[in-house]
Design an enzyme around this catalytic site. Sequence first.
Site, mmCIF file in Angstrom:
data_model
loop_
_atom_site.group_PDB
_atom_site.id
_atom_site.type_symbol
_atom_site.label_atom_id
_atom_site.label_comp_id
_atom_site.label_asym_id
_atom_site.label_seq_id
_atom_site.Cartn_x
_atom_site.Cartn_y
_atom_site.Cartn_z
ATOM 1 N N ASP A 136 -6.074 5.790 2.277
ATOM 2 C CA ASP A 136 -6.141 4.373 1.930
ATOM 3 C C ASP A 136 -7.569 3.873 2.151
ATOM 4 O O ASP A 136 -8.288 4.358 3.029
ATOM 5 C CB ASP A 136 -5.168 3.603 2.840
ATOM 6 C CG ASP A 136 -4.955 2.173 2.391
ATOM 7 O OD1 ASP A 136 -5.870 1.346 2.608
ATOM 8 O OD2 ASP A 136 -3.889 1.871 1.831
ATOM 9 N N HIS B 197 0.831 -1.208 0.000
ATOM 10 C CA HIS B 197 0.000 0.000 0.000
ATOM 11 C C HIS B 197 0.864 1.257 0.000
ATOM 12 O O HIS B 197 0.585 2.211 -0.727
ATOM 13 C CB HIS B 197 -0.936 -0.009 1.212
ATOM 14 C CG HIS B 197 -2.060 -0.982 1.095
ATOM 15 N ND1 HIS B 197 -3.383 -0.610 1.067
ATOM 16 C CD2 HIS B 197 -2.068 -2.338 0.987
ATOM 17 C CE1 HIS B 197 -4.149 -1.677 0.949
ATOM 18 N NE2 HIS B 197 -3.367 -2.743 0.907
#
Length: 479
Positions: free
Chosen positions: A127, A17
């Site tokens: 995110d 990520h």
Amino acid sequence: MVKETELIFIPVPSTGHILVHIEFAKRLINLDHRIHTITILNLSSPSSPHASVFARSLIASQPKIRLHDLPPIQDPPPFDLYQRAPEAYIVKLIKKNTPLIKDAVSSIVASRRGGSDSVQVAGLVLDLFCNSLVKDVGNELNLPSYIYLTCNARYLGMMKYIPDRHRKIASEFDLSSGDEELPVPGFINAIPTKFMPPGLFNKEAYEAYVELAPRFADAKGILVNSFTELEPHPFDYFSHLEKFPPVYPVGPILSLKDRASPNEEAVDRDQIVGWLDDQPESSVVFLCFGSRGSVDEPQVKEIARALELVGCRFLWSIRTSGDVETNPNDVLPEGFMGRVAGRGLVCGWAPQVEVLAHKAIGGFVSHCGWNSTLESLWFGVPVATWPMYAEQQLNAFTLVKELGLAVDLRMDYVSSRGGLVTCDEIARAVRSLMDGGDEKRKKVKEMADAARKALMDGGSSSLATARFIAELFEDGSSC
């Protein structure tokens, strides 16, 4: 009128990520000089102890990208929760970090407002697992919040489906209904339940999904690491959806530089690339299951038997299950390396990007992580699907059934509880990948061309990114 702006990115502390957040930050800075700074808030987590070091290595030559480390919280979620239900662990980690995140964002905003320059914070890029921060931080501080989806657009369709399903069936998914087909938005085909992410079958992880899924609608916009030419169906679906934020196809967002394993030495890379240099074009199948993907010793032996049976050239990156680092040669069948001498190479870590870019590679047996999937498509390498964790079964279904870009090895590997994949199954898939996939290979090459065009001036992703930037400055001008 704001002349320059700052963005604050908040990824979860996971290398995959963090990587795509920073790559997207680099792209934004390169595209528009008015983006003065991007600050990455780096959360501390026992699940990713090296996240900060990794992030710093990615921004070392990027003066406009800053890393802001948050202090460790005193009472992180128990680590055994991460092992059994990582989605639940991450959601709890974000909740516990929210006061620290809010303080950090407030401090950055205040420093800009009190400064002598004209730079203002234009918004948050969160995110997907941090989407509670839309309300808890973004709305509280009057900052537009965008959710960055590090997976594909069909995953967003799944998130749209979960609240609708939960209103009818308020419990986790049931594997005994594995063949039941689900009408998930954004998919062309109904999806058998067994191909959904394994977390949906776990009570704790399912509850985390139920928390996360409705919050996408709260965002100012949703940025997706995919491109219109790859997923026209879901992007068209979301473009016509009322009462839902705009969805921006901004991918593929890739890092085309390999990140070395902490234990990797230059000699390993040189040996691998040197060996590939000696192989004929498109003759080698590459087997690699990602940073978290591993197989046990019986499964290693089945793979080895299959590679002997097929007789093709191969490069095999082995990670075995367990806490102790194992020498790949220690788990191979006795005499295996002698029998495949000259046509096979076994390693621990492999420079995946460099391998996939090499002309000798003709196929990729992959765990179907989204970053790896985009890399294989970028380099025009067809895939045999062997998903290991997270949303990888959904990715495998997308590649095989929705797009016709991959060979099915075992799409429901996780749902089948990691049951042994036999030598015959593996051999069939490898043969299909290397010998019988001319039409598939052609489609993958066409998608590689489409990916490049999407990022060019006037391409679909380039235009979508420009729309996102324009919205940032439109919001900033009214602050």
